[in-house]
Design a protein around this motif. Structure first.
Motif, mmCIF file in Angstrom:
data_model
loop_
_atom_site.group_PDB
_atom_site.id
_atom_site.type_symbol
_atom_site.label_atom_id
_atom_site.label_comp_id
_atom_site.label_asym_id
_atom_site.label_seq_id
_atom_site.Cartn_x
_atom_site.Cartn_y
_atom_site.Cartn_z
ATOM 1 N N ILE A 38 0.809 -1.217 0.000
ATOM 2 C CA ILE A 38 0.000 0.000 0.000
ATOM 3 C C ILE A 38 0.843 1.267 0.000
ATOM 4 O O ILE A 38 0.319 2.350 -0.217
ATOM 5 N N GLU A 39 2.153 1.156 0.250
ATOM 6 C CA GLU A 39 3.026 2.340 0.204
ATOM 7 C C GLU A 39 2.919 2.993 -1.172
ATOM 8 O O GLU A 39 2.964 2.314 -2.190
ATOM 9 N N GLY A 40 2.760 4.307 -1.178
ATOM 10 C CA GLY A 40 2.676 5.035 -2.441
ATOM 11 C C GLY A 40 1.270 5.110 -3.009
ATOM 12 O O GLY A 40 1.034 5.795 -3.996
ATOM 13 N N THR A 41 0.327 4.421 -2.382
ATOM 14 C CA THR A 41 -1.056 4.445 -2.875
ATOM 15 C C THR A 41 -1.946 5.338 -2.021
ATOM 16 O O THR A 41 -3.149 5.403 -2.229
ATOM 17 N N TYR A 42 -1.332 6.010 -1.059
ATOM 18 C CA TYR A 42 -2.050 6.981 -0.232
ATOM 19 C C TYR A 42 -1.103 8.130 0.073
ATOM 20 O O TYR A 42 0.107 8.031 -0.128
ATOM 21 N N ASP A 71 -12.847 5.928 -7.486
ATOM 22 C CA ASP A 71 -12.806 7.319 -7.017
ATOM 23 C C ASP A 71 -11.705 7.537 -5.984
ATOM 24 O O ASP A 71 -11.453 6.684 -5.137
ATOM 25 N N ILE A 72 -11.082 8.723 -6.043
ATOM 26 C CA ILE A 72 -10.142 9.124 -5.001
ATOM 27 C C ILE A 72 -10.950 9.411 -3.741
ATOM 28 O O ILE A 72 -11.993 10.066 -3.799
ATOM 29 N N VAL A 73 -10.477 8.919 -2.613
ATOM 30 C CA VAL A 73 -11.169 9.106 -1.338
ATOM 31 C C VAL A 73 -10.308 10.005 -0.454
ATOM 32 O O VAL A 73 -9.088 9.835 -0.384
ATOM 33 N N TYR A 74 -10.951 10.977 0.203
ATOM 34 C CA TYR A 74 -10.283 11.842 1.168
ATOM 35 C C TYR A 74 -10.905 11.596 2.537
ATOM 36 O O TYR A 74 -12.129 11.661 2.686
ATOM 37 N N LEU A 75 -10.081 11.315 3.533
ATOM 38 C CA LEU A 75 -10.545 11.144 4.909
ATOM 39 C C LEU A 75 -9.887 12.206 5.775
ATOM 40 O O LEU A 75 -8.669 12.392 5.711
ATOM 41 N N ASN A 76 -10.667 12.891 6.585
ATOM 42 C CA ASN A 76 -10.111 13.872 7.514
ATOM 43 C C ASN A 76 -9.536 13.152 8.725
ATOM 44 O O ASN A 76 -10.232 12.367 9.366
ATOM 45 N N ILE A 88 -8.266 1.838 -6.886
ATOM 46 C CA ILE A 88 -7.677 0.649 -7.491
ATOM 47 C C ILE A 88 -7.449 0.855 -8.983
ATOM 48 O O ILE A 88 -6.426 0.435 -9.526
ATOM 49 N N SER A 89 -8.381 1.530 -9.648
ATOM 50 C CA SER A 89 -8.256 1.737 -11.093
ATOM 51 C C SER A 89 -6.999 2.518 -11.461
ATOM 52 O O SER A 89 -6.405 2.299 -12.513
ATOM 53 N N GLU A 90 -6.562 3.435 -10.591
ATOM 54 C CA GLU A 90 -5.336 4.208 -10.838
ATOM 55 C C GLU A 90 -4.086 3.393 -10.508
ATOM 56 O O GLU A 90 -3.089 3.450 -11.212
ATOM 57 N N THR A 92 -3.599 0.234 -10.645
ATOM 58 C CA THR A 92 -3.332 -0.866 -11.576
ATOM 59 C C THR A 92 -2.898 -0.407 -12.964
ATOM 60 O O THR A 92 -2.543 -1.242 -13.794
ATOM 61 N N LYS A 93 -2.893 0.891 -13.213
ATOM 62 C CA LYS A 93 -2.427 1.392 -14.508
ATOM 63 C C LYS A 93 -0.922 1.188 -14.642
ATOM 64 O O LYS A 93 -0.179 1.274 -13.664
ATOM 65 N N ALA A 94 -0.479 0.946 -15.866
ATOM 66 C CA ALA A 94 0.942 0.704 -16.128
ATOM 67 C C ALA A 94 1.794 1.933 -15.808
ATOM 68 O O ALA A 94 2.945 1.812 -15.392
ATOM 69 N N ASP A 95 1.242 3.137 -15.987
ATOM 70 C CA ASP A 95 2.014 4.362 -15.763
ATOM 71 C C ASP A 95 1.818 4.964 -14.363
ATOM 72 O O ASP A 95 2.160 6.116 -14.127
ATOM 73 N N PHE A 96 1.301 4.175 -13.416
ATOM 74 C CA PHE A 96 1.082 4.672 -12.052
ATOM 75 C C PHE A 96 2.410 5.024 -11.393
ATOM 76 O O PHE A 96 3.370 4.260 -11.433
ATOM 77 N N LYS A 97 2.451 6.216 -10.803
ATOM 78 C CA LYS A 97 3.624 6.661 -10.058
ATOM 79 C C LYS A 97 3.225 6.793 -8.583
ATOM 80 O O LYS A 97 2.267 7.490 -8.267
ATOM 81 N N PRO A 98 3.963 6.169 -7.693
ATOM 82 C CA PRO A 98 3.637 6.242 -6.264
ATOM 83 C C PRO A 98 3.656 7.683 -5.748
ATOM 84 O O PRO A 98 4.443 8.505 -6.204
ATOM 85 N N LEU A 99 2.781 7.961 -4.804
ATOM 86 C CA LEU A 99 2.685 9.285 -4.202
ATOM 87 C C LEU A 99 3.708 9.446 -3.087
ATOM 88 O O LEU A 99 4.131 8.470 -2.464
#
Length: 107
Positions: A38-42, A71-76, A88-90, A92-99
């Motif tokens: 999950i690193e880079g996915t949040y 959808d992107i989810v934002y939690l306070n 998940i859709s983002e 799994t894309k081939a060009d996904f760059k970790p945040l």
């Protein structure tokens, strides 16, 4: 003799239960793999302050429980901290760059 046999049987049963319960615990590698997945996915976003955010201990579980398929989810997480979770859709894309894990934002 009967009492010794009963005690021996109980001892064996307890030891067997202990051995099998130890097999169900995740080892360090499994835990690290789950965290790395999950690193880079949040992203923790600190808004309008330079303070260091207070990160909850259950952050990984929050990410897993609240991830959406499309959808992107934002939690306070506080008055000036929010958690951005990439869908998940983002991921799994081939060009996904970790945040980046933590960013400071001025709004």
């Amino acid at each position: 003799m009967k009492r010794a046999s009963i005690i021996l049987i109980l001892f064996i049963c307890i030891q067997t239960k202990f051995v099998f319960s130890q097999q169900n615990l995740p080892n360090g590698n499994q835990v690290n793999m789950a965290i790395q997945n999950i690193e880079g996915t949040y992203q923790i976003q600190v808004i309008n302050t330079r303070d260091q955010p207070c990160i909850p201990a259950n952050l990984n579980q929050l990410v897993i429980d609240n991830r959406h398929a499309t959808d992107i989810v934002y939690l306070n997480l506080g008055s000036s901290v929010r958690l951005k979770i990439i869908p998940i859709s983002e991921i799994t894309k081939a060009d996904f760059k970790p945040l980046e894990k933590i960013v400071h934002i001025t709004e």
